[in-house]
Design a protein around this motif. Sequence first.
Motif, PDB file in Angstrom:
ATOM      1  N   LEU A 183       0.819  -1.211   0.000  1.00 32.88           N
ATOM      2  CA  LEU A 183       0.000   0.000   0.000  1.00 32.88           C
ATOM      3  C   LEU A 183       0.852   1.259   0.000  1.00 32.88           C
ATOM      4  O   LEU A 183       0.628   2.189  -0.764  1.00 32.88           O
ATOM      5  N   VAL A 218       2.867   1.948  -3.254  1.00 35.21           N
ATOM      6  CA  VAL A 218       2.044   2.363  -4.372  1.00 35.21           C
ATOM      7  C   VAL A 218       1.507   3.777  -4.183  1.00 35.21           C
ATOM      8  O   VAL A 218       1.485   4.586  -5.106  1.00 35.21           O
ATOM      9  N   ILE A 233      -8.849  -3.378 -10.869  1.00 32.20           N
ATOM     10  CA  ILE A 233      -8.622  -4.793 -10.622  1.00 32.20           C
ATOM     11  C   ILE A 233      -8.518  -4.972  -9.123  1.00 32.20           C
ATOM     12  O   ILE A 233      -7.598  -4.466  -8.493  1.00 32.20           O
ATOM     13  N   LEU A 241      -5.798   6.042  -6.675  1.00 28.91           N
ATOM     14  CA  LEU A 241      -5.079   5.313  -7.717  1.00 28.91           C
ATOM     15  C   LEU A 241      -5.877   5.160  -9.004  1.00 28.91           C
ATOM     16  O   LEU A 241      -5.513   4.371  -9.861  1.00 28.91           O
ATOM     17  N   ARG A 268      -4.647   4.276 -12.699  1.00 27.37           N
ATOM     18  CA  ARG A 268      -3.373   3.552 -12.638  1.00 27.37           C
ATOM     19  C   ARG A 268      -3.673   2.103 -12.264  1.00 27.37           C
ATOM     20  O   ARG A 268      -3.414   1.679 -11.150  1.00 27.37           O
ATOM     21  N   PRO A 269      -4.234   1.336 -13.203  1.00 23.42           N
ATOM     22  CA  PRO A 269      -4.744   0.003 -12.865  1.00 23.42           C
ATOM     23  C   PRO A 269      -3.693  -0.942 -12.286  1.00 23.42           C
ATOM     24  O   PRO A 269      -3.996  -1.703 -11.370  1.00 23.42           O
ATOM     25  N   LEU A 270      -2.457  -0.842 -12.792  1.00 21.11           N
ATOM     26  CA  LEU A 270      -1.451  -1.775 -12.296  1.00 21.11           C
ATOM     27  C   LEU A 270      -1.121  -1.495 -10.834  1.00 21.11           C
ATOM     28  O   LEU A 270      -0.928  -2.408 -10.033  1.00 21.11           O
ATOM     29  N   GLU A 271      -1.090  -0.209 -10.487  1.00 29.05           N
ATOM     30  CA  GLU A 271      -0.823   0.153  -9.095  1.00 29.05           C
ATOM     31  C   GLU A 271      -1.974  -0.292  -8.198  1.00 29.05           C
ATOM     32  O   GLU A 271      -1.758  -0.761  -7.089  1.00 29.05           O
ATOM     33  N   LEU A 306      -3.845  -2.764  -8.669  1.00 27.35           N
ATOM     34  CA  LEU A 306      -3.712  -4.211  -8.519  1.00 27.35           C
ATOM     35  C   LEU A 306      -2.770  -4.549  -7.365  1.00 27.35           C
ATOM     36  O   LEU A 306      -3.085  -5.361  -6.497  1.00 27.35           O
ATOM     37  N   LEU A 307      -1.628  -3.862  -7.330  1.00 28.92           N
ATOM     38  CA  LEU A 307      -0.661  -4.139  -6.271  1.00 28.92           C
ATOM     39  C   LEU A 307      -1.210  -3.720  -4.906  1.00 28.92           C
ATOM     40  O   LEU A 307      -1.064  -4.447  -3.918  1.00 28.92           O
ATOM     41  N   ALA A 308      -1.859  -2.550  -4.875  1.00 30.34           N
ATOM     42  CA  ALA A 308      -2.378  -2.069  -3.591  1.00 30.34           C
ATOM     43  C   ALA A 308      -3.429  -3.035  -3.055  1.00 30.34           C
ATOM     44  O   ALA A 308      -3.429  -3.375  -1.865  1.00 30.34           O
ATOM     45  N   TRP A 364      -3.663  -6.119  -3.632  1.00 25.78           N
ATOM     46  CA  TRP A 364      -2.994  -7.335  -3.175  1.00 25.78           C
ATOM     47  C   TRP A 364      -2.493  -7.144  -1.740  1.00 25.78           C
ATOM     48  O   TRP A 364      -2.630  -8.028  -0.887  1.00 25.78           O
TER      49      TRP A 364
END
Lengths: 383, 373, 386
Positions: free
Chosen positions: A333, A336, C35, C95, C98-101, C103-105, C107
């Motif tokens: 978190l 990002v 996502i 975010l 910024r779809p890829l970010e 996704l990570l967040a 996760w």
Amino acid sequence: MSNETGVQIKQRKRRNKLIEIGVIIASVIILAVILPSIIPAFRLRLIGRFLSLAIVALGIDLIWGYTGLLSLGHGIFFALGGYALAMNLKLQTTGGELPDFFTLYGVKELPWVWQPFNSFPFTIIALIIIPGIVAGLIGYLVFRNRIKGVYFSILTQAALLVFFNFFNGQQEIINGTNGLKTDTEKIFDIVVSSPGVQRTFYIITVICLVLIYLLCRWLTSGRFGRILKAIRDDETRVRFSGYDPTGYKVLVFAISGAIAGIAGALYTVQTGIITPSIMKVAFSIEMVIWVAVGGRGTLIGAIIGTLLVRLAQTFLSESFPEIWLFFQGALFLIVVTVLPDGIIGWWTNYGWFKLRSLFGQNQVVTYPSLEQDPGVQQEKDQI
Amino acid sequence: MSKILEIENLTVSFDGFKALNNLNFSMNTGELRVIIGPNGAGKTTFLDVITGKVQPTQGRVLFKGKNLKKIPEFKIARIGIGRKFQTPRVYLNLTVRENLDLVCNQNKNVFPTLFSRPRNSEQRTVAGLLETVGLYSKANLNANLLSHGEKQRLEIGMLVAQSPDLLLVDEPAAGLTDEETDNVGALLLSLAESHSIIAIEHDMEFVRQIANDKVTVLHQGALLCEGTMDEVQNDPRVIEVYLGEAPSITPEQINILRIAASMAWADGNFAPEELNVILDKLSQEFATNTEHQHNLKQELQNYLGKNITLEELVPKLQNSTEKEKVLQLSYEIIQFNGINEREVKAYQQLLQLLNLPTETIEQIETEIKAKYN
Amino acid sequence: MSTLIEGLFNGISIGSVLLIAALGLAIVFGLMGVINLAHGELMMLGAYSTFVVQNIFKSFGDPWFDFYIIVAIPVAFIVSAVVGLILERGAIRFLYGRPLETLLATWGVSLILQQFVRSVNWLLMISLGIFSLLFFGGIQVVKKRADWERIKSKTLTLLIFLSTGIAIAFYSLLSKNSVLTKAWFSARNVDVTAPKWLRGGTTALGFQTPYVRLFIIALTILCLIGVYWFLQRSTWGLKIRAVTQNRTMSSCLGIPTAKVDALTFALGSGLAGIAGCAVSLLGSVGPNTGQNYIVDTFMVVVVGGVGNLLGTVLAALGIGILNYLVGSGTLALFLTSFSAPQSLIDFFLFFATSSMAKVMVFALIITFLQIKPAGLFPQKGRTAEL
């Protein structure tokens, strides 16, 4: 800064190159010569594992940081490399005979996929080429249809799950969930877990890391690297400039896969075992966060990020196992939202200036067009 | 003259909506063609089809006689069609020089790009282009630090670096200041000397600046009309499409109106009184009844046109009655608030172009002088 | 023939679980382009809510216990929706685009939720409460100052560290207290017992059809109708669709886009909660339950195409049926009865386990995407791809 002439730029570039070479040589000496003689063997093995993970992080950075493709399936290539080497070690130990776990499943004959791994040189090539080809194939099938962005990420994740299922389910071929042990096997008639072999693997890891760093360095500078960045920023435009992004993406994804294969092989022999669990969804996403923490789009960031996160993980999960997942989640978190350019990005954009201003070297940053304006320059000189 | 681009019966439909409808179009090598049309006329889809971004539902596109069907975008770009997008699309994280260098690359396949170093000739081209688009001093800056106009110019430079035979330019003047618009216009005109260009544009001033050859008007995905800028501007269908209603006067009458307007413009100042005279006179003349006259006064304002030269307009006059009418009107306008030097010049030119017998001229002049004294 | 019908029914029932799980995901992804990798964990929360409701009803005694599921469904919806709302307001809204970010967040959020379920206890909840009180209360207090905008970032950093520090100190101070630190669920799986009227099954169709499966199919259909009605007929549905089509324009027309985003995300999360409730009836649930569904549900969304409910339905049923027919060996059996060539039968037998079936289904999905890269119902037009 921006108003320097071409000659000045060339000078600065040369100076930076010299600094970089110096840093590389210094870190090789520290890692390969000094560290092995001062820290205990099991710690060295741990660092060897971290360094092999740093290699896979370089591969991730290549496709994510530079080309903008977020792969959540690098575990596949990592595992393929690991399995390739582990299979060879098994066969080296038995001298080409059937390894004993096969008898558990009533397999009488060495499966055909194992046959070529009798040869060590073949194995070395295979652990690079096979992941590369698999990556290239997956990449080709996806990129050809202009599937990109999150779709690509999801598909790589699904592919990862599929490979995981396959390796897990095929006991008769590769021992299913139990995986392949390498610690008790022999390489050139010496037990893999013996200190000498482990130290050799460690040194090889350091060398590989440097070589792959240089490879990535070469790929990302120059025209090829610029096209990768261009694809990341505006793929449609690249197409209208006469480039076919598919070819570039497939190649760079294949290279990244091959890098992961090498890393996987090195990781496996320094861990002692490879099982399908290396292809767990979580592990592959973790690889991404190493790069994100260090700073995507900077190769050195990928390495530093991996080492930092893994060290933190070792420390935290040793002392507070419960907290580690919380910490890792928070890391995702925070990186990002607050630190999108990672540590290196923060340092170059912000930290460096902050540090300089601490030492009284304040530098006012304005619009570049102002910096270039002769009138403004004159005024500056007068001040 | 050989055709560089031919489009036959082209139809593109998205789920039944026809963005392009049975369009026929062709242009010669070396031509600078401007395409205009109201919003939703299919202008951008038109470019999309040529560059391979959208596949035609029906019909075909021939570039130098070669059918472009099913050829991917990058190959179309390589065989010589370059495209500039509506909003400037340059690679923001690369420097200006790198932007140009990327497009300049002679062999764009993967491995040659990876293994070869930029050639000297390419470096020279890049340096030359930096000069042409006026960004030499900013060559080593990242493109995200450029202003909007600079980005527009950089993108045109990138287009040229591609050395295409046909340039497709989508609204190059959008969002630019007047000065920048002039710059871009001049740049396009100089490029037109060695390239074929299709430019899509909204800004009529700008169109007038660059439209030396034909202008094509698209409407609802089909070709509405084609011709010189003047023909197009006088075409009642075009006026209807742009203004929403058909003109109630004939093209000949519009022509007379425009000559009068240019005379009023001759001194560089269109006084409201002058406008009033023109509108009063002509609406009286053209109207069928009083109500129409009133409406016409409003309507005529839309057709004035600006900066159209007399050489263009006068030859279109059909007969001597029209010529006399023009002369009458023009003389009255320049009489209206004192004659100055420039007006005299313009008037002389008009007389020359009209080529009326001397006695007719004298007669008209006396009549009007009498009226004003 | 009847084996094939039975196979189809089982496939549909697997597909309906997939569909109910993918429904929320499809809404969030289709309408917002987000996502959400924590979707599985929101399902898991729904399942745990069901478990809690069940336990409460158990204490009420027998006649009440049979109806706990009717209470559990809305509770699961609300719990997941609230968590989703917090997630959207707290992280995802920063975010967008910024779809890829994202996704990570998400996760990261899923990791936190997993560990949260494992280690949640009263003390943790109280510490969390203290943290929120200090942090958000602090913000409210400082916000009143005139120079708030200037000191904003510094204050926030200070407040975060301060309140985290106090909360952790409080936690470690009381961590010896065994009542407070007793984990609510622990890391072990928990079991939800279906109410009496859902146990057993019927043989009306000529084969055994468990009531639970029928219940899930019915629940899925209900959810589908509800979502359809909400998006197509209600005012907020209209607003959601408007924002999806053109965010800037909607914002200019006075549609509160931030509220719409939050609502959409909460709706998607709530549906995940209902899915979790359904899943809990099928077997025991644990902290990792969500992980098992995430990849499959994403495949449904990819195959179905973005922003089209019909595509999602067809994709879910298709994948479900295929998975079952291949995985259970029904297809191989079916081919044997038709005396198909042995090699073909062997080929299908090779894939006749549930994990190998996934391998084959994935291969088919990749093949399918070669023909229709944007899914079953792609968006067309000039704006579709830029």
